[in-house]
Design a protein around this motif. Structure first.
Motif, PDB file in Angstrom:
ATOM      1  N   GLU A  56       0.883  -1.130   0.038  1.00  0.00           N
ATOM      2  CA  GLU A  56       0.232   0.029   0.461  1.00  0.00           C
ATOM      3  C   GLU A  56       1.295   1.343   0.128  1.00  0.00           C
ATOM      4  O   GLU A  56       0.963   2.646  -0.916  1.00  0.00           O
ATOM      5  CB  GLU A  56      -1.087   0.320   1.069  1.00  0.00           C
ATOM      6  N   ASP A  57       1.275   1.552   0.580  1.00  0.00           N
ATOM      7  CA  ASP A  57       2.833   2.170   0.732  1.00  0.00           C
ATOM      8  C   ASP A  57       3.470   2.837  -0.343  1.00  0.00           C
ATOM      9  O   ASP A  57       3.317   4.138  -1.406  1.00  0.00           O
ATOM     10  CB  ASP A  57       4.340   1.726   1.527  1.00  0.00           C
ATOM     11  N   SER A  58       3.254   1.346  -1.715  1.00  0.00           N
ATOM     12  CA  SER A  58       4.407   1.921  -2.551  1.00  0.00           C
ATOM     13  C   SER A  58       3.243   2.320  -3.745  1.00  0.00           C
ATOM     14  O   SER A  58       3.338   3.394  -5.117  1.00  0.00           O
ATOM     15  CB  SER A  58       4.734   0.296  -3.767  1.00  0.00           C
ATOM     16  N   PHE A  59       1.625   2.053  -3.188  1.00  0.00           N
ATOM     17  CA  PHE A  59       1.041   2.721  -4.185  1.00  0.00           C
ATOM     18  C   PHE A  59       0.146   4.174  -3.803  1.00  0.00           C
ATOM     19  O   PHE A  59       0.528   4.943  -4.984  1.00  0.00           O
ATOM     20  CB  PHE A  59      -0.527   1.995  -3.836  1.00  0.00           C
ATOM     21  N   GLY A  60       1.018   4.316  -3.118  1.00  0.00           N
ATOM     22  CA  GLY A  60       0.515   6.123  -1.906  1.00  0.00           C
ATOM     23  C   GLY A  60       1.563   6.569  -2.577  1.00  0.00           C
ATOM     24  O   GLY A  60       1.620   7.945  -3.358  1.00  0.00           O
ATOM     25  N   HIS A 115      -8.727   3.907  -6.916  1.00  0.00           N
ATOM     26  CA  HIS A 115      -8.887   2.725  -6.245  1.00  0.00           C
ATOM     27  C   HIS A 115      -7.786   3.050  -5.126  1.00  0.00           C
ATOM     28  O   HIS A 115      -7.651   1.942  -4.171  1.00  0.00           O
ATOM     29  CB  HIS A 115      -7.380   1.888  -6.954  1.00  0.00           C
ATOM     30  N   ALA A 116      -7.312   4.636  -4.810  1.00  0.00           N
ATOM     31  CA  ALA A 116      -6.865   5.073  -3.321  1.00  0.00           C
ATOM     32  C   ALA A 116      -7.662   3.897  -2.272  1.00  0.00           C
ATOM     33  O   ALA A 116      -7.699   4.058  -1.577  1.00  0.00           O
ATOM     34  CB  ALA A 116      -6.560   6.412  -3.194  1.00  0.00           C
ATOM     35  N   ALA A 117      -9.616   4.289  -2.314  1.00  0.00           N
ATOM     36  CA  ALA A 117     -10.253   4.000  -1.340  1.00  0.00           C
ATOM     37  C   ALA A 117     -10.157   3.005  -1.137  1.00  0.00           C
ATOM     38  O   ALA A 117     -10.372   2.322   0.019  1.00  0.00           O
ATOM     39  CB  ALA A 117     -11.724   4.359  -2.067  1.00  0.00           C
ATOM     40  N   SER A 143      -3.804   2.280   4.703  1.00  0.00           N
ATOM     41  CA  SER A 143      -2.575   1.996   5.514  1.00  0.00           C
ATOM     42  C   SER A 143      -2.784   3.716   5.695  1.00  0.00           C
ATOM     43  O   SER A 143      -3.156   4.413   4.379  1.00  0.00           O
ATOM     44  CB  SER A 143      -1.663   2.235   4.463  1.00  0.00           C
ATOM     45  N   GLN A 144      -2.826   4.666   6.868  1.00  0.00           N
ATOM     46  CA  GLN A 144      -3.269   5.924   6.627  1.00  0.00           C
ATOM     47  C   GLN A 144      -2.065   6.741   5.995  1.00  0.00           C
ATOM     48  O   GLN A 144      -2.572   7.744   5.794  1.00  0.00           O
ATOM     49  CB  GLN A 144      -3.430   6.673   8.138  1.00  0.00           C
ATOM     50  N   ASP A 171     -12.172  12.326   0.396  1.00  0.00           N
ATOM     51  CA  ASP A 171     -12.987  10.536   0.885  1.00  0.00           C
ATOM     52  C   ASP A 171     -11.606  10.369   1.829  1.00  0.00           C
ATOM     53  O   ASP A 171     -12.030   9.678   2.918  1.00  0.00           O
ATOM     54  CB  ASP A 171     -12.326   9.420  -0.330  1.00  0.00           C
ATOM     55  N   LEU A 172      -9.933  10.746   2.157  1.00  0.00           N
ATOM     56  CA  LEU A 172      -9.864   9.825   2.774  1.00  0.00           C
ATOM     57  C   LEU A 172      -9.156  11.450   3.936  1.00  0.00           C
ATOM     58  O   LEU A 172      -8.513  11.041   4.624  1.00  0.00           O
ATOM     59  CB  LEU A 172      -7.947   9.910   1.535  1.00  0.00           C
TER      60      LEU A 172
END
Length: 174
Positions: free
Chosen positions: A101-105, A137-139, A143-144, A173-174
């Motif tokens: 998830e970190d790599s996505f962010g 897709h971030a929704a 992971s905060q 959304d976040l």
């Protein structure tokens, strides 16, 4: 005695990069091919390439690096899974279908910065296009920290595209 602060340089980044991307690890100033590449580091390198002074390596070289890191990020996007891949071996094989998830962010952060700060209009257009594919897709992230990276990307994009609906929705959304 007044010491002058050292100026940042892209020379080390250039040494750690090849035509695929920036290497994940080095042994001192020598790229360590055993560890290949990762989206995280290519995202960071892309942000740096937009923000570091180009006078030590030249605008043409910075443009070359930006194109390499953008291509890595584009290739890392796995639309079938709605996620980025992260780790790639030196022989250019993805080592997983879905990265962290970190790599996505971090990937979304780099795309947002690129949409807002890239020197070339065609690269900004590419980044906007990819941001629109990735942002929904971030929704799905839990992971905060990954949310924070994604929000940084949306904020960077909004600096120059203040009415961008997906960036505004992502932040809300976040």
């Amino acid at each position: 005695v007044v010491r002058e602060e050292p100026r940042p340089t892209l020379k080390a980044v250039m040494r750690m990069s090849d035509s695929c991307g920036i290497f994940q690890h080095g042994i001192f100033s020598v790229p360590d091919r055993d560890h290949g590449y990762c989206l995280d580091d290519n995202a960071r390198a892309l942000i740096l390439a937009h923000r570091a002074p180009a006078d030590d390596v030249g605008a043409v070289e910075v443009d070359r690096l930006v194109a390499i890191y953008c291509a890595f990020i584009q290739h890392a996007w796995n639309p079938d899974r709605g996620r980025f891949r992260n780790f790639m071996s030196y022989d250019r094989r993805w080592l997983e279908e879905v990265g962290s998830e970190d790599s996505f962010g971090r990937g979304l952060w780099a795309i947002g910065v690129t949409a807002g700060e890239a020197a070339r209009p065609d690269i900004r257009h590419w980044a906007l296009h990819l941001f629109d594919q990735v942002a929904p897709h971030a929704a799905d992230l839990g992971s905060q920290r990954s949310w924070a990276f994604a929000i940084l990307g949306a904020e960077a994009l909004l600096e120059t595209h203040e009415r961008h609906a997906r960036a505004r929705a992502l932040i809300a959304d976040l």
